[in-house]
Design a protein around this motif. Sequence first.
Motif, PDB file in Angstrom:
ATOM      1  N   PHE A  41       0.834  -1.215   0.000  1.00 13.70           N
ATOM      2  CA  PHE A  41       0.000   0.000   0.000  1.00 13.70           C
ATOM      3  C   PHE A  41       0.866   1.262   0.000  1.00 13.70           C
ATOM      4  O   PHE A  41       0.572   2.223  -0.703  1.00 13.70           O
ATOM      5  CB  PHE A  41      -0.944   0.016   1.204  1.00 13.70           C
ATOM      6  CG  PHE A  41      -2.024  -1.041   1.149  1.00 13.70           C
ATOM      7  CD1 PHE A  41      -2.876  -1.128   0.049  1.00 13.70           C
ATOM      8  CD2 PHE A  41      -2.191  -1.938   2.184  1.00 13.70           C
ATOM      9  CE1 PHE A  41      -3.875  -2.095  -0.006  1.00 13.70           C
ATOM     10  CE2 PHE A  41      -3.182  -2.904   2.140  1.00 13.70           C
ATOM     11  CZ  PHE A  41      -4.022  -2.985   1.042  1.00 13.70           C
ATOM     12  N   ASN A  42       1.935   1.244   0.795  1.00 15.61           N
ATOM     13  CA  ASN A  42       2.824   2.414   0.868  1.00 15.61           C
ATOM     14  C   ASN A  42       3.456   2.725  -0.473  1.00 15.61           C
ATOM     15  O   ASN A  42       3.662   3.891  -0.823  1.00 15.61           O
ATOM     16  CB  ASN A  42       3.919   2.211   1.910  1.00 15.61           C
ATOM     17  CG  ASN A  42       3.392   2.299   3.329  1.00 15.61           C
ATOM     18  OD1 ASN A  42       2.340   2.877   3.574  1.00 15.61           O
ATOM     19  ND2 ASN A  42       4.132   1.717   4.258  1.00 15.61           N
ATOM     20  N   ARG A  43       3.771   1.713  -1.237  1.00 12.23           N
ATOM     21  CA  ARG A  43       4.431   1.914  -2.523  1.00 12.23           C
ATOM     22  C   ARG A  43       3.444   2.245  -3.649  1.00 12.23           C
ATOM     23  O   ARG A  43       3.862   2.565  -4.746  1.00 12.23           O
ATOM     24  CB  ARG A  43       5.246   0.678  -2.879  1.00 12.23           C
ATOM     25  CG  ARG A  43       6.513   0.575  -2.070  1.00 12.23           C
ATOM     26  CD  ARG A  43       7.227  -0.743  -2.304  1.00 12.23           C
ATOM     27  NE  ARG A  43       8.564  -0.725  -1.762  1.00 12.23           N
ATOM     28  CZ  ARG A  43       8.865  -0.865  -0.479  1.00 12.23           C
ATOM     29  NH1 ARG A  43       7.909  -1.023   0.404  1.00 12.23           N
ATOM     30  NH2 ARG A  43      10.125  -0.853  -0.075  1.00 12.23           N
ATOM     31  N   LEU A  44       2.165   2.140  -3.365  1.00 12.96           N
ATOM     32  CA  LEU A  44       1.156   2.416  -4.388  1.00 12.96           C
ATOM     33  C   LEU A  44       0.379   3.693  -4.126  1.00 12.96           C
ATOM     34  O   LEU A  44      -0.640   3.939  -4.767  1.00 12.96           O
ATOM     35  CB  LEU A  44       0.193   1.219  -4.513  1.00 12.96           C
ATOM     36  CG  LEU A  44       0.845  -0.043  -5.072  1.00 12.96           C
ATOM     37  CD1 LEU A  44      -0.095  -1.229  -4.980  1.00 12.96           C
ATOM     38  CD2 LEU A  44       1.287   0.179  -6.509  1.00 12.96           C
ATOM     39  N   ARG A  45       0.864   4.514  -3.244  1.00 15.35           N
ATOM     40  CA  ARG A  45       0.245   5.828  -3.016  1.00 15.35           C
ATOM     41  C   ARG A  45       0.796   6.802  -4.048  1.00 15.35           C
ATOM     42  O   ARG A  45       2.003   6.887  -4.262  1.00 15.35           O
ATOM     43  CB  ARG A  45       0.578   6.348  -1.612  1.00 15.35           C
ATOM     44  CG  ARG A  45      -0.059   5.557  -0.508  1.00 15.35           C
ATOM     45  CD  ARG A  45       0.237   6.211   0.800  1.00 15.35           C
ATOM     46  NE  ARG A  45       1.616   6.712   0.788  1.00 15.35           N
ATOM     47  CZ  ARG A  45       2.352   6.928   1.850  1.00 15.35           C
ATOM     48  NH1 ARG A  45       1.878   6.714   3.030  1.00 15.35           N
ATOM     49  NH2 ARG A  45       3.581   7.390   1.742  1.00 15.35           N
TER      50      ARG A  45
END
Length: 185
Positions: free
Chosen positions: A45-49
């Motif tokens: 999730f952090n890398r897809l913001r």
Amino acid sequence: MDQKNWKVEKQPDWYIKAVKKTITELPGGYAEAAEWLGVTENSLFNRLRADGDQVFPMGWVAVLEKAGNTNFVSHAVAKAAGGVFVPVPDDLEEIENADINQRLLEALEQVSAYSKQVRDAISDGVVERHEKEAIEQDLYQVISKLQEHSTLVYQIFCKPEKVNAPSCSSGRSIATKSLCGESIA
């Protein structure tokens, strides 16, 4: 180019959407993707913001596309570069004529979908943004399927021939090239 715009281009929206689609197509979704990659779901999730400072590595994409047998990101990258992604099966020796013909039938179905999109879009005399996007998507699929068909035809039915490739080294170098009916003088 200012740094804010550069950051947006570092991981564009089309890339994030394609990665998310790749993940959600896995039977186990984000949990399965995290397991394949050996990371936590929060890490994904952090890398897809869109506004985050982390990026989703292409190596991870390769793992997830292989795990899910999908090509969403590969197609998105090709489209962003103005090209077309053409998937080629790993084992060409197992491809039969029926498989090649199936690719052609799929291409013809895509031509039909493309034609319908165009007819519907121009029926009111104006092509709206969402209609243009749908037309472009169908056109991309037509081109991709036709290219996949012709690639398989040439790779399977054109015998490789040895050719001189002098630019590869200072001496003579032999490389193979599929020439299909052409002869080298």
